[in-house]
Scaffold this motif. Structure first.
Motif, PDB file in Angstrom:
ATOM      1  N   SER A 170       0.816  -1.258   0.001  1.00 36.77           N
ATOM      2  CA  SER A 170      -0.061   0.015  -0.012  1.00 36.77           C
ATOM      3  C   SER A 170       0.643   1.165   0.004  1.00 36.77           C
ATOM      4  O   SER A 170       0.374   2.322  -0.251  1.00 36.77           O
ATOM      5  N   THR A 222      -5.152   3.482   0.512  1.00 33.71           N
ATOM      6  CA  THR A 222      -5.869   2.266   1.347  1.00 33.71           C
ATOM      7  C   THR A 222      -7.419   2.272   1.150  1.00 33.71           C
ATOM      8  O   THR A 222      -7.737   3.670   0.766  1.00 33.71           O
ATOM      9  N   GLN A 243      -9.610  -0.256   6.329  1.00 37.89           N
ATOM     10  CA  GLN A 243      -8.147  -0.888   6.425  1.00 37.89           C
ATOM     11  C   GLN A 243      -7.322   0.053   7.587  1.00 37.89           C
ATOM     12  O   GLN A 243      -6.411   0.513   7.213  1.00 37.89           O
ATOM     13  N   CYS A 265      -3.711  -0.269   7.731  1.00 38.26           N
ATOM     14  CA  CYS A 265      -2.843   0.120   6.790  1.00 38.26           C
ATOM     15  C   CYS A 265      -2.817   1.514   6.901  1.00 38.26           C
ATOM     16  O   CYS A 265      -1.889   1.994   6.904  1.00 38.26           O
TER      17      CYS A 265
END
Length: 208
Positions: free
Chosen positions: A115, A121, A125, A128
């Protein structure tokens, strides 16, 4: 360096990996970040990323996976290449598999590393988002620190002609400005968003 080694050892203890093996693998990983061509993407950057991840730990679903992604996200870094993130993810997979880290953790960390290619992202998420914010925290640094960062990036791309570098760098920076927000997490958005945009606009002006 010692603080980083302890952080690495503590992280591996999460997976039941003994200290002797953790020490040996730290040396290998540290070597990956010590190539002569690295000016910004060094262990100092990794330490800063890990510190930001720790500050956001209460938002994490799988903190160890985020920390592993932080450790490996720039493990392969060649300014001439366009697949550093993919290669870093593969390196992490191989490295962590040899340590018998659970496959689901390795997969999660790998996806986070990937990512960082577009620094984007999904809204869902959260883990992330933490990594991406930690990686881009430098954009919201005080002006003097930001300028040191931009100089280091220019050195890493020293082989690129000045005109080409300016055009490419401005494009990258404009992409961040065009986003509704640079930082995903509420704490970093509140603390760094305004400064990051000011820094970016100032750099664009200096490059244009």
């Amino acid at each position: 360096m010692l603080q980083l080694q302890r952080s690495w050892e503590q992280l591996l203890q999460t997976f039941g990996i003994e200290q002797v093996k953790a020490q040996a693998t730290f040396t290998t990983l540290a070597d990956a970040y010590s190539n002569p061509g690295r000016i910004y993407h060094t262990l100092d950057h990794i330490q800063e990323v890990l510190e930001w991840i720790d500050r956001l730990r209460t938002y994490a679903t799988d903190l160890p996976a985020i920390q592993l992604a932080g450790w490996f996200h720039d493990s392969i870094y060649d300014p001439h290449a366009t697949d550093n993130e993919e290669r870093s993810a593969l390196y992490a997979q191989s490295f962590l598999s040899s340590l018998a880290v659970p496959s689901e953790t390795i997969q999660a960390a790998s996806q986070m590393i990937l990512s960082t290619k577009a620094h984007w992202t999904e809204e869902s998420q959260r883990d992330c988002q933490i990594l991406l914010d930690a990686d881009l925290a430098i954009l919201g640094a005080p002006a003097e620190r930001y300028d040191t960062y931009t100089q280091a990036i220019r050195q890493e791309y020293g082989w690129v002609p000045e005109t080409s570098y300016r055009v490419g760098r401005v494009q990258v920076l404009q992409n961040f400005l065009q986003r509704a927000r640079i930082y995903w997490t509420a704490p970093l958005y509140a603390a760094l968003e305004e400064q990051a945009r000011e820094n970016i606009r100032r750099e664009i002006a200096s490059l244009s």
